[in-house]
Design a protein around this motif. Sequence first.
Motif, PDB file in Angstrom:
ATOM      1  N   UNK A   8       0.917  -1.144  -0.137  1.00 31.11           N
ATOM      2  CA  UNK A   8      -0.076  -0.139  -0.104  1.00 31.11           C
ATOM      3  C   UNK A   8       0.938   1.160   0.055  1.00 31.11           C
ATOM      4  N   UNK A   9       2.052   0.911   0.210  1.00 32.37           N
ATOM      5  CA  UNK A   9       2.899   2.308   0.149  1.00 32.37           C
ATOM      6  C   UNK A   9       4.218   1.919  -0.875  1.00 32.37           C
ATOM      7  N   UNK A  10       4.160   2.629  -2.055  1.00 31.16           N
ATOM      8  CA  UNK A  10       4.989   2.265  -3.292  1.00 31.16           C
ATOM      9  C   UNK A  10       6.297   2.321  -2.972  1.00 31.16           C
ATOM     10  N   UNK A  11       6.734   3.161  -2.165  1.00 34.83           N
ATOM     11  CA  UNK A  11       8.227   3.422  -1.959  1.00 34.83           C
ATOM     12  C   UNK A  11       8.886   2.111  -1.020  1.00 34.83           C
ATOM     13  N   UNK A  12       8.152   1.738  -0.113  1.00 36.12           N
ATOM     14  CA  UNK A  12       8.087   0.487   0.453  1.00 36.12           C
ATOM     15  C   UNK A  12       8.295  -0.679  -0.279  1.00 36.12           C
ATOM     16  N   UNK A  13       7.454  -0.848  -1.111  1.00 36.71           N
ATOM     17  CA  UNK A  13       7.313  -1.831  -1.996  1.00 36.71           C
ATOM     18  C   UNK A  13       8.878  -2.134  -2.834  1.00 36.71           C
ATOM     19  N   UNK A  14       9.374  -0.892  -3.324  1.00 32.49           N
ATOM     20  CA  UNK A  14      10.622  -0.694  -3.901  1.00 32.49           C
ATOM     21  C   UNK A  14      11.739  -1.276  -3.200  1.00 32.49           C
ATOM     22  N   UNK A 185      11.203   7.257  15.819  1.00 30.54           N
ATOM     23  CA  UNK A 185      10.853   8.718  15.799  1.00 30.54           C
ATOM     24  C   UNK A 185      12.037   9.579  16.768  1.00 30.54           C
ATOM     25  N   UNK A 186      12.914  10.265  16.376  1.00 31.38           N
ATOM     26  CA  UNK A 186      13.931  10.951  17.139  1.00 31.38           C
ATOM     27  C   UNK A 186      14.214  12.252  16.857  1.00 31.38           C
ATOM     28  N   UNK A 187      14.744  12.932  17.632  1.00 32.66           N
ATOM     29  CA  UNK A 187      15.275  14.282  17.698  1.00 32.66           C
ATOM     30  C   UNK A 187      16.833  14.463  17.366  1.00 32.66           C
ATOM     31  N   UNK A 188      16.920  15.228  15.905  1.00 29.54           N
ATOM     32  CA  UNK A 188      18.241  15.348  15.772  1.00 29.54           C
ATOM     33  C   UNK A 188      19.064  16.434  16.626  1.00 29.54           C
ATOM     34  N   UNK A 194      12.752  13.694  13.594  1.00 22.59           N
ATOM     35  CA  UNK A 194      13.074  12.884  12.343  1.00 22.59           C
ATOM     36  C   UNK A 194      12.497  11.577  12.499  1.00 22.59           C
ATOM     37  N   UNK A 195      11.895  10.970  11.372  1.00 19.83           N
ATOM     38  CA  UNK A 195      11.547   9.601  11.207  1.00 19.83           C
ATOM     39  C   UNK A 195      12.199   8.786  10.572  1.00 19.83           C
ATOM     40  N   UNK A 196      12.673   7.543  10.855  1.00 23.07           N
ATOM     41  CA  UNK A 196      13.618   6.819  10.227  1.00 23.07           C
ATOM     42  C   UNK A 196      13.236   5.194  10.033  1.00 23.07           C
ATOM     43  N   UNK A 197      13.295   4.615   8.936  1.00 22.87           N
ATOM     44  CA  UNK A 197      12.719   3.214   8.846  1.00 22.87           C
ATOM     45  C   UNK A 197      13.978   2.333   8.607  1.00 22.87           C
ATOM     46  N   UNK A 212      16.256   4.820   6.023  1.00 23.32           N
ATOM     47  CA  UNK A 212      15.416   5.603   5.061  1.00 23.32           C
ATOM     48  C   UNK A 212      14.680   6.288   6.007  1.00 23.32           C
ATOM     49  N   UNK A 213      14.932   7.621   5.791  1.00 24.24           N
ATOM     50  CA  UNK A 213      13.989   8.649   6.277  1.00 24.24           C
ATOM     51  C   UNK A 213      12.405   8.865   5.702  1.00 24.24           C
ATOM     52  N   UNK A 214      11.539   8.989   6.617  1.00 21.98           N
ATOM     53  CA  UNK A 214      10.194   9.003   6.041  1.00 21.98           C
ATOM     54  C   UNK A 214       9.194  10.184   6.619  1.00 21.98           C
ATOM     55  N   UNK A 215       8.332  10.607   6.103  1.00 20.09           N
ATOM     56  CA  UNK A 215       7.610  11.651   6.724  1.00 20.09           C
ATOM     57  C   UNK A 215       5.940  11.182   6.832  1.00 20.09           C
ATOM     58  N   UNK A 216       5.208  11.878   7.709  1.00 22.05           N
ATOM     59  CA  UNK A 216       3.582  11.583   7.927  1.00 22.05           C
ATOM     60  C   UNK A 216       2.896  12.782   7.496  1.00 22.05           C
ATOM     61  N   UNK A 217       2.166  12.817   6.294  1.00 23.03           N
ATOM     62  CA  UNK A 217       1.566  13.937   5.834  1.00 23.03           C
ATOM     63  C   UNK A 217       0.040  13.247   5.821  1.00 23.03           C
ATOM     64  N   UNK A 218      -0.723  14.340   5.146  1.00 24.97           N
ATOM     65  CA  UNK A 218      -2.271  13.967   4.792  1.00 24.97           C
ATOM     66  C   UNK A 218      -2.373  12.743   4.044  1.00 24.97           C
ATOM     67  N   UNK A 219      -1.465  12.279   3.258  1.00 24.56           N
ATOM     68  CA  UNK A 219      -1.496  11.144   2.336  1.00 24.56           C
ATOM     69  C   UNK A 219      -1.090   9.927   2.897  1.00 24.56           C
TER      70      UNK A 219
END
Length: 225
Positions: A8-14, A185-188, A194-197, A212-219
């Motif tokens: 469901x997350x194209x970037x993760x599939x890659x 989730x951590x603070x730099x 910052x969020x890292x996977x 890999x860094x990632x972000x959470x937005x409305x999508x």
Amino acid sequence: MGERVPTGIPELDKLIEGGFPRHSMILLSGSPGAGKTILSAKFIYEGAAKHDEPGVYVCFAESRGKFIRDMQRFGMDFESIIHKKRVVILDLSIGMEIDVQSALNQILEAITSIGARRLVIDSVTAMFAGLKSELEKRHLIRLLYRLIRKSGCTAIIITDMPWGASRIGSSIEEFIADGIILMQSLYDDEETLRRRLRILKMRETSHTLKTHEYRIDNNGIEIEV
């Protein structure tokens, strides 16, 4: 390469050769606010809405109503696909008096009722609430593992990590899981969140070895690849 289940997350599939291996059990671990529920909800929602794969989402950590409301802000209209009997949101949240075997029976019944092919347990940490010994926890994980194998579902099992913790689960989850994804989730140094996977394990897969860094937005979740 075996059959793949899109996340469901194209970037993760890659990062994992097109998706989770079919029938695998994925341990999704992370700190509070890391986005574990969002990722897992997307897995269930996209499966039902786009891939003709009914799913069951089991809420141990929060109520069914709150889950549905929270996911609406990320564009996931669970009410519509629940009405079409493509998804079951099973409410076994804390505060409801229920024994382990009864919970497992309800999960299996929900899977059978819609012919589910995807399953999320959110979370096994909350599921452990009330269990006093490590022996009880190990027994529960083994029962859950057998249920998942019997159901034929591709499953995400969420486990919560306290801030600053280094241990992922109760050890047994890590050994029986086919894949392990860590969301942190951590603070730099500039005090910016910052969020890292990281993908620590994924059987039958040549997966990314990078952070890999990632972000959470409305999508939902967007991962930098």
